[in-house]
Write an enzyme that holds these catalytic residues in place. Structure first.
Site, mmCIF file in Angstrom:
data_model
loop_
_atom_site.group_PDB
_atom_site.id
_atom_site.type_symbol
_atom_site.label_atom_id
_atom_site.label_comp_id
_atom_site.label_asym_id
_atom_site.label_seq_id
_atom_site.Cartn_x
_atom_site.Cartn_y
_atom_site.Cartn_z
ATOM 1 N N ASP A 13 -8.248 15.155 -9.856
ATOM 2 C CA ASP A 13 -8.187 13.905 -9.145
ATOM 3 C C ASP A 13 -8.456 12.990 -10.235
ATOM 4 O O ASP A 13 -8.761 11.656 -10.030
ATOM 5 C CB ASP A 13 -9.237 13.792 -8.149
ATOM 6 C CG ASP A 13 -9.299 14.636 -7.135
ATOM 7 O OD1 ASP A 13 -8.113 15.122 -6.648
ATOM 8 O OD2 ASP A 13 -10.278 15.270 -6.538
ATOM 9 N N GLU A 14 -7.548 13.199 -11.554
ATOM 10 C CA GLU A 14 -7.930 12.272 -12.535
ATOM 11 C C GLU A 14 -6.766 11.090 -12.334
ATOM 12 O O GLU A 14 -6.798 10.054 -12.915
ATOM 13 C CB GLU A 14 -7.555 13.059 -13.721
ATOM 14 C CG GLU A 14 -8.548 14.186 -14.041
ATOM 15 C CD GLU A 14 -8.097 15.382 -13.632
ATOM 16 O OE1 GLU A 14 -7.374 15.607 -12.852
ATOM 17 O OE2 GLU A 14 -8.821 16.436 -14.209
ATOM 18 N N LYS A 16 -3.249 12.395 -11.689
ATOM 19 C CA LYS A 16 -2.096 12.967 -12.240
ATOM 20 C C LYS A 16 -0.847 12.543 -11.471
ATOM 21 O O LYS A 16 0.274 12.450 -12.194
ATOM 22 C CB LYS A 16 -2.214 14.690 -11.971
ATOM 23 C CG LYS A 16 -3.457 15.317 -12.890
ATOM 24 C CD LYS A 16 -3.472 16.497 -12.535
ATOM 25 C CE LYS A 16 -3.998 16.864 -10.922
ATOM 26 N NZ LYS A 16 -5.332 16.473 -10.867
ATOM 27 N N GLY A 40 -4.014 17.079 -3.863
ATOM 28 C CA GLY A 40 -3.798 16.151 -3.292
ATOM 29 C C GLY A 40 -3.467 14.876 -4.319
ATOM 30 O O GLY A 40 -4.317 14.339 -5.115
ATOM 31 N N HIS A 41 -1.936 14.447 -4.417
ATOM 32 C CA HIS A 41 -1.738 13.506 -5.633
ATOM 33 C C HIS A 41 -1.369 12.196 -5.035
ATOM 34 O O HIS A 41 -0.287 12.291 -4.121
ATOM 35 C CB HIS A 41 -0.696 14.013 -6.427
ATOM 36 C CG HIS A 41 -1.138 15.283 -7.155
ATOM 37 N ND1 HIS A 41 -0.211 16.072 -8.028
ATOM 38 C CD2 HIS A 41 -2.234 16.024 -7.046
ATOM 39 C CE1 HIS A 41 -0.777 17.419 -8.442
ATOM 40 N NE2 HIS A 41 -1.995 17.198 -7.884
ATOM 41 N N THR A 42 -1.974 11.147 -5.313
ATOM 42 C CA THR A 42 -1.465 9.863 -4.526
ATOM 43 C C THR A 42 -0.846 9.131 -5.421
ATOM 44 O O THR A 42 -0.885 9.010 -6.567
ATOM 45 C CB THR A 42 -2.723 9.151 -4.432
ATOM 46 O OG1 THR A 42 -3.917 9.920 -3.928
ATOM 47 C CG2 THR A 42 -2.867 7.858 -3.483
ATOM 48 N N THR A 128 -10.993 24.236 -0.469
ATOM 49 C CA THR A 128 -10.338 23.173 0.279
ATOM 50 C C THR A 128 -9.791 23.997 1.657
ATOM 51 O O THR A 128 -9.192 23.392 2.710
ATOM 52 C CB THR A 128 -8.842 22.899 -0.206
ATOM 53 O OG1 THR A 128 -8.147 23.963 -0.577
ATOM 54 C CG2 THR A 128 -9.241 21.854 -1.297
ATOM 55 N N ARG A 142 -1.047 43.021 -5.827
ATOM 56 C CA ARG A 142 0.400 43.509 -5.358
ATOM 57 C C ARG A 142 0.746 43.548 -3.892
ATOM 58 O O ARG A 142 1.260 44.679 -3.316
ATOM 59 C CB ARG A 142 0.716 44.667 -6.449
ATOM 60 C CG ARG A 142 0.518 44.179 -7.738
ATOM 61 C CD ARG A 142 0.704 45.247 -8.639
ATOM 62 N NE ARG A 142 -0.772 45.997 -8.400
ATOM 63 C CZ ARG A 142 -1.192 46.943 -9.368
ATOM 64 N NH1 ARG A 142 -0.074 47.396 -10.311
ATOM 65 N NH2 ARG A 142 -2.442 47.477 -9.345
ATOM 66 N N GLN A 223 -5.021 20.203 -9.852
ATOM 67 C CA GLN A 223 -6.535 20.655 -10.176
ATOM 68 C C GLN A 223 -6.678 20.071 -11.420
ATOM 69 O O GLN A 223 -6.045 18.896 -12.167
ATOM 70 C CB GLN A 223 -6.732 21.997 -10.074
ATOM 71 C CG GLN A 223 -6.742 22.437 -8.723
ATOM 72 C CD GLN A 223 -5.291 22.924 -7.985
ATOM 73 O OE1 GLN A 223 -4.590 23.544 -8.579
ATOM 74 N NE2 GLN A 223 -4.856 22.143 -6.930
ATOM 75 N N THR A 238 -10.759 27.003 -9.015
ATOM 76 C CA THR A 238 -9.619 27.397 -8.014
ATOM 77 C C THR A 238 -9.029 28.733 -8.791
ATOM 78 O O THR A 238 -9.520 29.122 -9.784
ATOM 79 C CB THR A 238 -8.625 26.090 -8.109
ATOM 80 O OG1 THR A 238 -7.650 26.460 -7.114
ATOM 81 C CG2 THR A 238 -7.609 26.023 -9.270
ATOM 82 N N ARG A 302 -13.153 14.679 1.720
ATOM 83 C CA ARG A 302 -14.710 14.824 1.478
ATOM 84 C C ARG A 302 -14.785 13.760 0.435
ATOM 85 O O ARG A 302 -14.105 13.539 -0.716
ATOM 86 C CB ARG A 302 -14.936 16.300 0.601
ATOM 87 C CG ARG A 302 -15.092 17.335 1.700
ATOM 88 C CD ARG A 302 -15.181 18.860 0.977
ATOM 89 N NE ARG A 302 -13.900 19.192 0.316
ATOM 90 C CZ ARG A 302 -13.971 20.402 -0.527
ATOM 91 N NH1 ARG A 302 -15.200 20.964 -0.257
ATOM 92 N NH2 ARG A 302 -12.930 20.634 -1.064
ATOM 93 N N LYS A 330 -8.022 4.723 -14.420
ATOM 94 C CA LYS A 330 -9.318 4.058 -13.830
ATOM 95 C C LYS A 330 -10.380 3.028 -14.476
ATOM 96 O O LYS A 330 -11.200 3.081 -14.295
ATOM 97 C CB LYS A 330 -9.830 5.058 -12.773
ATOM 98 C CG LYS A 330 -8.669 5.877 -11.969
ATOM 99 C CD LYS A 330 -9.526 6.465 -10.729
ATOM 100 C CE LYS A 330 -9.549 5.645 -9.588
ATOM 101 N NZ LYS A 330 -9.753 6.779 -8.093
ATOM 102 N N ASP A 332 -10.120 0.368 -14.929
ATOM 103 C CA ASP A 332 -10.670 -0.927 -13.996
ATOM 104 C C ASP A 332 -11.844 -0.883 -13.214
ATOM 105 O O ASP A 332 -12.381 -1.749 -12.738
ATOM 106 C CB ASP A 332 -9.253 -1.416 -13.244
ATOM 107 C CG ASP A 332 -8.767 -0.206 -12.359
ATOM 108 O OD1 ASP A 332 -8.526 0.826 -12.823
ATOM 109 O OD2 ASP A 332 -8.946 -0.372 -11.070
#
Ligand code: GDP
Ligand code: IMO
Ligand code: MG
Length: 427
Positions: A13-14, A16, A40-42, A128, A142, A223, A238, A302, A330, A332
């Site tokens: 969540d940096e 990306k 989850g990429h915004t 998740t 396998r 991730q 993960t 979450r 971020k 700002d």
């Protein structure tokens, strides 16, 4: 200089998605190489906000071919609904390519993820719940199902049978759940085959040919470094390799092809799920970071755990990924603090430790050693160049760069594409 890797330098969540989208306009391919819809990429384009889970963020750039590499785990129902959601918003997704070797997250993998977490109780990872771990476990054992298996009913049935043989024993005898019927799973999976068919390709060949033609390929990590199964805070990680090496195995491209590795680094730290987090805040500063930074999970909704910047982690990310650049995001969000603490080292059982300890016990005992940096109060969201930033913000960035071991080549001052200060060009 054709192949770049862009990955998370912390616990995910940096930012990306935003960084990938920003470069998407100038690259030919954007490739996801690991993870699945746990991501989850915004991406914010103008007044439109997109939340991407499985699709590479390059999908929003018309000239770019998005690729889901062999290292990704694919939940077909999630993928199809993500595609139709974008189509409804006028985004053309027809260029998408999916590796036939990517593994499929089956309904029973999702069930196993959820029951395992419940069974772990207080020791749970806080996954998740998307079936990621069990799908990678099947791959390594396998008994996984691959995208290409959807096109051979007999093989698919045999593989589902083999996988459920053991799982149904565990589900019924250990977890007290109902057994899952082979036919039901096969029928559901076959139902996806036709819809996915136009996208399935030999992505390894496509990407290597593209590189030979000097096309620009961007590998987008899901991730982050500290969630890596090998290099992260195991077991609170993960089940894949978001670190730079994962781009090679997860896309079938040799390490000699990678020319640049960009670490996305938040100006403070967040984490979702369980596990150690030395700079975590439990006071009003943590609350303020969460509120101002909008730190709520894109996938699970979450609240994210929040804390100050941790330079020990940034240095570690530089090392394990061979980072050539950082994209600091971020900045700002930190506007308005009189002083900003930055963790420069840890104190572990009375000792000062400069580098991330390999021992899980030591990391659990790590207490942050803070240095205070002077803050700024001016709005920086309109800054276009480094010199537009107030002096103290410039000094904060310079201090982070010095501590982290790689140049900061871009700075995010807002969620939008254009709310970015570019210092060194990535291409
Ligand atoms: P990802 O998983 O690494 O793609 O990151 P997420 O999308 O989960 O979380 C990052 C959040 O920060 C998203 O809401 C972005 O829109 C937002 N964001 C990204 N860069 C910046 C930035 O420089 N400033 C601000 N204020 N928000 C940003
Ligand atoms: P992006 O790509 C933040 C975390 C989960 C949990 C652990 C294992 O948006 O940065 P999993 O479902 O993968 O087995 O869960 O990893 N996690 C993430 N945290 N951002 C993510 O993705 C994450 N994907 C998984 O919260 O702690
Ligand atoms: Mg995210």
């Amino acid at each position: 200089m054709p192949a770049l890797v862009l990955l998370g330098a912390q616990w995910g969540d940096e930012g990306k998605g935003k960084a990938t989208d920003l470069l998407g306009g100038s690259v030919d391919y954007v490739v996801r190489y690991q993870g699945g819809n746990n991501a989850g990429h915004t991406v914010v384009v103008g007044d439109q906000k997109y939340a991407l889970h499985l699709l590479p963020s390059g999908i929003l750039s018309p000239g770019c071919t998005p690729v889901i590499g062999n290292g990704v785990v694919v939940d077909p129902s999630v993928l199809l609904s993500e595609l139709s959601g974008l189509n409804e918003r006028g985004v053309d997704t027809s260029k998408l390519l999916i590796s036939g070797n990517a593994h499929i997250i089956t309904p029973y993998n999702v069930t196993v993820d959820k029951v395992t977490e419940r069974f772990l109780g207080k020791r749970k990872i806080g996954t998740t719940g998307r079936g990621i771990g069990p799908t990678y476990a099947d791959k390594i054992n396998r008994v996984g199902i691959r995208v290409q298996d959807l096109y051979d009913e007999s093989i698919l049935t045999q593989k589902v049978e083999a996988a459920l043989d053991v799982k149904n024993q565990i589900l019924t005898k250990l977890y007290n759940r109902r057994a899952i019927a082979v036919e039901q799973v096969v029928e559901e999976l076959l139902g996806y085959a036709g819809k996915l068919a136009p996208y399935v390709a030999d992505t390894v060949l496509v990407l290597n040919q593209a590189l030979e033609e000097d096309k620009v390929v961007l590998f987008e990590g899901g991730q982050g470094t500290l969630l890596d199964i090998d290099h992260g805070t195991y077991p609170f990680v993960t089940s894949s390799n978001p670190t730079a090496g994962g781009a090679c195995t997860g896309a079938g491209v040799g390490p000699t092809k990678i020319s640049r590795v960009i670490g996305i680094l938040k100006a403070y730290t967040t984490r979702v799920g369980a596990g150690p987090f030395p700079t975590e805040l439990f006071d009003e500063d943590g609350e303020a970071l969460r509120r101002i930074g909008g730190e709520r999970g894109v996938t699970t909704g979450r609240d994210r755990r929040c804390g100050w910047f941790d330079a020990v982690i940034a240095r570690y990310a530089t090392r394990v990924n061979g980072l050539t650049d950082f994209f600091l995001t971020k900045l700002d969000v930190l506007t308005g603090w009189e002083q900003i603490p930055v963790c420069v080292a840890y104190e572990i059982d009375g000792r000062r430790v400069e580098e991330l300890p390999y021992s899980q016990t030591d990391f659990h005992h790590a207490k942050p050693v803070y240095e205070m940096l002077p803050g700024w109060s001016e709005d920086i969201s309109k800054a276009k160049s480094f010199s537009d930033l107030p002096k103290n913000a410039q000094n904060y960035v310079k201090a982070l760069e010095e501590m982290s071991g790689a140049p900061i080549s871009a700075i995010g001052v807002g969620p939008g594409r254009d709310e970015t200060i570019e210092i060194n060009s990535f291409l």
